[in-house]
Design a protein around this motif. Sequence first.
Motif, PDB file in Angstrom:
ATOM      1  N   PRO A 126      38.386  -0.405 -65.884  1.00 22.82           N
ATOM      2  CA  PRO A 126      39.764  -0.853 -66.167  1.00 22.82           C
ATOM      3  C   PRO A 126      40.270   0.788 -65.878  1.00 22.82           C
ATOM      4  N   GLN A 127      41.851   0.906 -65.991  1.00 22.99           N
ATOM      5  CA  GLN A 127      42.409   2.346 -65.584  1.00 22.99           C
ATOM      6  C   GLN A 127      43.581   1.722 -66.366  1.00 22.99           C
ATOM      7  N   GLU A 144      43.609   2.372 -76.546  1.00 23.18           N
ATOM      8  CA  GLU A 144      44.539   2.189 -77.115  1.00 23.18           C
ATOM      9  C   GLU A 144      44.983   3.248 -75.728  1.00 23.18           C
ATOM     10  N   ARG A 147      51.526   3.267 -72.060  1.00 24.20           N
ATOM     11  CA  ARG A 147      51.684   3.882 -70.447  1.00 24.20           C
ATOM     12  C   ARG A 147      53.774   4.009 -70.282  1.00 24.20           C
ATOM     13  N   GLU A 154      54.666   1.319 -72.445  1.00 21.69           N
ATOM     14  CA  GLU A 154      54.141  -0.352 -72.272  1.00 21.69           C
ATOM     15  C   GLU A 154      52.909  -0.024 -73.372  1.00 21.69           C
ATOM     16  N   VAL A 155      52.005  -0.641 -74.151  1.00 24.40           N
ATOM     17  CA  VAL A 155      50.957  -0.511 -74.617  1.00 24.40           C
ATOM     18  C   VAL A 155      50.205  -1.768 -73.985  1.00 24.40           C
ATOM     19  N   ILE A 156      48.651  -0.902 -73.249  1.00 21.73           N
ATOM     20  CA  ILE A 156      47.171  -1.394 -73.048  1.00 21.73           C
ATOM     21  C   ILE A 156      45.671  -0.855 -73.776  1.00 21.73           C
ATOM     22  N   GLU A 157      45.037  -2.081 -73.988  1.00 27.02           N
ATOM     23  CA  GLU A 157      43.815  -1.133 -74.304  1.00 27.02           C
ATOM     24  C   GLU A 157      42.563  -1.765 -73.303  1.00 27.02           C
ATOM     25  N   VAL A 158      41.952  -0.606 -73.061  1.00 33.29           N
ATOM     26  CA  VAL A 158      40.958  -0.957 -71.870  1.00 33.29           C
ATOM     27  C   VAL A 158      39.424  -0.386 -72.683  1.00 33.29           C
ATOM     28  N   ARG A 159      38.645  -1.291 -71.755  1.00 36.65           N
ATOM     29  CA  ARG A 159      37.401  -1.099 -72.738  1.00 36.65           C
ATOM     30  C   ARG A 159      37.060   0.336 -71.476  1.00 36.65           C
TER      31      ARG A 159
END
Lengths: 239, 321
Positions: A126-127, A144, A147, A154-159
Amino acid sequence: MKILVTFKSVPENGAAEANTRVINPFDAIAVEEALRLRERGEAAEVAAVTIGEPAVEEQCRAALAMGADRCIRIDDARPLDPYAVARILKAVVDRESPGMVLMGKQAVDDDCGQTGQMLAGLLGWPQATFASRIALAAGRETAECTRETDAGLEVIEVRLPAVFTADLRLNEPRYVSLPGLVKARKKPIEVLTCAQLGVDARPRTALLAVAAPPQRAGGAVVASVDELVLKLREEAKVI
Amino acid sequence: MGRTLILMELDGRRVKRSSLHAVGFARRLGGDYVLLVIGHHLAEAATSLVGYGAETVLTADDPALAEPLADRYAQVVVEAARASRADVIVAAASTFSKDILPRAAALLDAAMLTDVVGLEPRDGQTVFNRPINAGSRIATVALEGPVRVLTVRASAFPVPDQAPAESPMGRLAVEADALPAGTRFVSRQQRTSTRPDLGEARVVVAGGRPLKDAATFEKLIGGLADVLGAAVGSTRAAVDAGMASNDLQIGQTGRVIAADLYIAAGISGSIQHLAGVKDCRVIVAINKDPEAPLVKAATYSLIGDLFQAVPELTEALKKRT
């Protein structure tokens, strides 16, 4: 967890005529973020990586003086493009197995902004690009990330493992201290080649020419707001 | 002649007008082109694209694609490139395309160019122009194939007129289970401003550090912008000082604008800021320093105190309407 942070040596302010070279400012933000994660106990080690001829060891020392534990310099003097850099970094990641890779969102000399995304693609990780906040979850299996996009935050969660690219407001990098510089002299800089890494990093882009951009014609000074409104309406016809 | 795959960007359910500039690029390049729209509930967006002369308007429509997550979208771009046999992949430069296309390029074993502003034939191939060193120089670059990936500056390529002939629509099969699952969308800060987006606006009004604080900035810069129906922009220093939000920063590492009219109040014009505004057609600088770089670059300069000039300009424009 080990953090791999990558940096590029660039002319100061990205200016072609600059004599001084520095760590790319966005990469310095990435180094700072890695150090803060280590200082919070989220990471055990920060390894910094760069590519270039022996002269870039000055920037290696700067990264070590900021607090990186060790540095790797891939000895390569070719004018590499981001895809070549991403292929080299992929080989370094395979060798080092970090839990996170951090780098700047773009280098201020060529403004490509591709390397992190390409590296994530090559790794199948993931990026999280243009990051202005990175928060590891308990257990450190995910992070978390806020960006900075054209439309706002924007908020994303990456593994994890994942690749993060730093935006301007992720943090303010620390200044290098004198004790830091003294310590940096004793820290190791490992030198590797593409041959040792077993990677073909032949660039696929070629710089053919560089020219000055067309200059804007010098404008007119107006004496008053009324004159400005008149010019905008009658001459430029933009309002 | 080859085929270009153009990745479109959405704003809600509509196509962002700025992404249509990439169609202008594809026409300059020659060959035919396919428009790709990725997301969910794409009927409206796809229908709006049939008049742009594309070989196909291709949609990848699935609930798993509702948010623009780079790992998923990059994989869809790769599948679309293979299915349509495209040898060039392009999108208008934005944080959306810059997140997705480099990843897609790597998956296709392809190199890439960012922010292309021109193209020219040289020795039997097409080479590309792009700004480097904060826009102070323009590089001419060759990009090796077989697949070439680019983002292009919207300001450099016009949106083509719509044609009467309608492009056929195509659907790209999406296997949701086969998409990467390492990224999860959490939230997006809802844009509260009703003002136009910086990248789309015909008129932009921006203020710098001398605006003092957020309230003064909003009153003066926001007030002038609203009279003109303009977008608001800012400098790095003003954003750092908390006067404006991060997404309003114009310049080398922020937003690049190409407005018909750009009004800059209290902005001296660092090389990084100039890199973001020099493609505007008309630049107005309001500044007390006649030697400021932006004053030198401006079409019209008003030398004086912005705290007097900006409200006066706002009032003068109000009377006009």
